[in-house]
Enzyme design. Structure first.
Site, mmCIF file in Angstrom:
data_model
loop_
_atom_site.group_PDB
_atom_site.id
_atom_site.type_symbol
_atom_site.label_atom_id
_atom_site.label_comp_id
_atom_site.label_asym_id
_atom_site.label_seq_id
_atom_site.Cartn_x
_atom_site.Cartn_y
_atom_site.Cartn_z
ATOM 1 N N LEU A 87 8.705 2.247 15.267
ATOM 2 C CA LEU A 87 10.033 2.844 15.374
ATOM 3 C C LEU A 87 11.141 1.792 15.335
ATOM 4 O O LEU A 87 12.080 1.840 16.111
ATOM 5 C CB LEU A 87 10.166 3.650 16.671
ATOM 6 C CG LEU A 87 9.338 4.937 16.750
ATOM 7 C CD1 LEU A 87 9.600 5.628 18.071
ATOM 8 C CD2 LEU A 87 9.655 5.855 15.602
ATOM 9 N N CYS A 88 10.975 0.809 14.464
ATOM 10 C CA CYS A 88 12.071 -0.148 14.350
ATOM 11 C C CYS A 88 12.448 -0.332 12.884
ATOM 12 O O CYS A 88 12.651 -1.440 12.426
ATOM 13 C CB CYS A 88 11.728 -1.468 15.018
ATOM 14 S SG CYS A 88 10.080 -2.031 14.655
ATOM 15 N N GLY A 89 12.496 0.763 12.165
ATOM 16 C CA GLY A 89 12.976 0.711 10.795
ATOM 17 C C GLY A 89 12.030 -0.067 9.896
ATOM 18 O O GLY A 89 10.824 -0.095 10.121
ATOM 19 N N SER A 252 16.982 -4.137 15.085
ATOM 20 C CA SER A 252 16.511 -3.251 14.032
ATOM 21 C C SER A 252 16.213 -1.865 14.602
ATOM 22 O O SER A 252 16.544 -0.838 14.006
ATOM 23 C CB SER A 252 15.267 -3.838 13.389
ATOM 24 O OG SER A 252 14.746 -2.967 12.453
#
Lengths: 299, 137
Positions: A87-89, A252
């Site tokens: 879940l950090c792009g 991010s």
């Protein structure tokens, strides 16, 4: 045509999701600031280390150290500093793509962070060791990793050590970067500024150049001190890499979560409009039925 | 001529100390060293141990980890992994850390772990040394 009940349910679930992403965004923002402050508080240390290295390099002309020895590269090691959570792009995707060009037979892979380790497992690469590091990296953790790398290099197991991590350029820009750790080719000045790399600060250079004139005495001798300073220098480089990686991860994630929250808001808006339309249509058709029925009765 | 020394102790996480002092005693790699103002410029390693410095008539002790020291006529900069003021040392925790480290030393360890444990042991011993001195005096 979806029923009003379905629409209501969807709106509710999207709202819940958006609350979660919003919370994650805030947490990531707080953690990013923390990582940046951690890098800033380390600044005096960096300055002093730079100063000592600078002085030493002036005083030692011919110097060789086992950590600086260049050998023909038969086997190299790559340390991958990734995140533990997703879940950090596109951060991890971009980072892990850089692994692909590495020859899987002649490269020993090391991972710090779970995502990198998982990727190496999945692609059946040779994962030698896995390290963990906390959300706010500890110098002790960096030292452990650095020791391991130095030992592998000194024992002749590998002839080159590189580290792959995400370089923190700014809050909205992070880039995967490969940096050679061993052998130490040249001692670059450490750059403690996590905040803004685009504007080069030269305050540190001015401070160190004013002291170049001083002649130091060394104990036992300059080469000896430089030799024992090198491992420290390396530990600190690894520590900085961890900090950079963490700052990148959090910023991010913050951006990714902000996008998710915005998307959820837009969806809720669209669905609410849709819901009102359906509701209005239902009311209109009901009214129509009632009036038709009433008219039929009158006749 | 400088009358006092500026003593700086910096660690990767903070500047632990930055004060004007009259005298500094520190555990250099080759043995204890005492430094007064106007010392000749000097660089050496420091071992984990105890830094003592005098301000006026007061003597303050600090525990530090292994590192390096750079001495200038008017300034001493210590570069180390750990620095804790005497008052902030938690004796129980340091004692616990020491026990833990000693227990691990008896296990089978590879070289890297050994070095880490030994550093931890040296750090906790340094803290204990500083703390216990006060009880005696």
């Amino acid at each position: 045509m979806p029923s009003t009940r379905d629409l209501r349910r969807r709106i509710k679930s999207i709202r819940n999701t958006s609350q979660i992403t919003k919370a994650m965004q805030m947490v990531a923002a707080a953690k990013m600031r923390k990582a940046q402050t951690a890098a800033l508080t380390g600044r005096p240390y960096t300055d002093l280390l730079n100063q000592m290295l600078g002085n030493l390099q002036n005083d030692v002309s011919e110097f060789s150290h086992p950590l600086m020895e260049e050998r023909p590269v038969k086997k190299s090691a790559l340390l991958i500093v990734s995140t533990d959570k997703g879940l950090c792009g596109p951060l991890n995707t971009n980072l892990l793509r850089e692994i692909l060009p590495y020859d899987r037979d002649n490269t020993v892979f090391l991972a710090a962070g779970r995502k990198g380790a998982q990727f190496l497992h999945r692609t059946r690469r040779n994962l030698k060791a896995e390290f963990t590091f906390k959300d706010s990296p500890d110098f002790v953790e960096a030292r452990g990793i650095s020791r391991f790398l130095q030992d592998s290099f000194l024992s002749g197991e590998v002839d080159k050590v590189e580290v792959l991590y995400t370089n923190f350029v700014s809050t909205i820009r992070q880039e995967p970067k490969v940096r050679q750790l061993l052998p130490i080719l040249e001692l670059e000045k450490l750059d403690p500024d996590l905040v803004d790399k685009d504007s080069e600060s030269d305050a540190g250079d001015a401070a160190s150049s004013s002291q170049d004139a001083t002649e130091f005495l060394y104990e036992p001798d300059a080469a000896g001190v430089l030799g024992s300073l090198l491992p420290h220098y390396l530990n600190y480089v690894v520590f900085q890499v961890l900090l950079e990686a963490k700052a990148s991860e959090h910023s991010s994630r913050m951006v990714a979560m902000k996008n998710a929250t915005d998307n959820a808001k837009q969806l809720i808006k669209d669905l609410t409009l849709e819901y009102n339309k359906v509701r209005q249509a239902a009311i209109t058709s009901e009214l129509l039925e009632i009036t038709t029925a009433a008219m039929a009765m009158e006749n | 001529m400088a009358q006092t020394l500026r003593l700086e102790i910096v660690t990767p996480s903070e500047t632990a100390l930055s004060e004007d002092v009259d005298y500094v005693g520190l555990p250099a790699a080759a043995g204890e060293m005492g430094i007064y103002p106007n010392h000749v410029p000097f660089v050496t390693e420091v071992a984990a141990g105890e830094v003592a410095f005098q301000q006026k008539s007061k003597t303050v002790f600090m525990a530090i980890g292994a590192g390096f020291v750079q001495i200038m006529p008017d300034r001493i900069s210590i570069l180390t992994d750990m620095a804790i003021n005497e008052d902030h040392i938690d004796e129980e925790r340091a004692e616990e850390a020491r026990k833990r480290a000693e227990a691990r030393l008896s296990e089978q360890l590879n070289e890297e772990e050994m070095a880490v444990v030994q550093a931890a042991l040296a750090n906790s011993l340094a803290q204990l040394k500083v703390k216990r001195r006060r009880h005696r005096g």
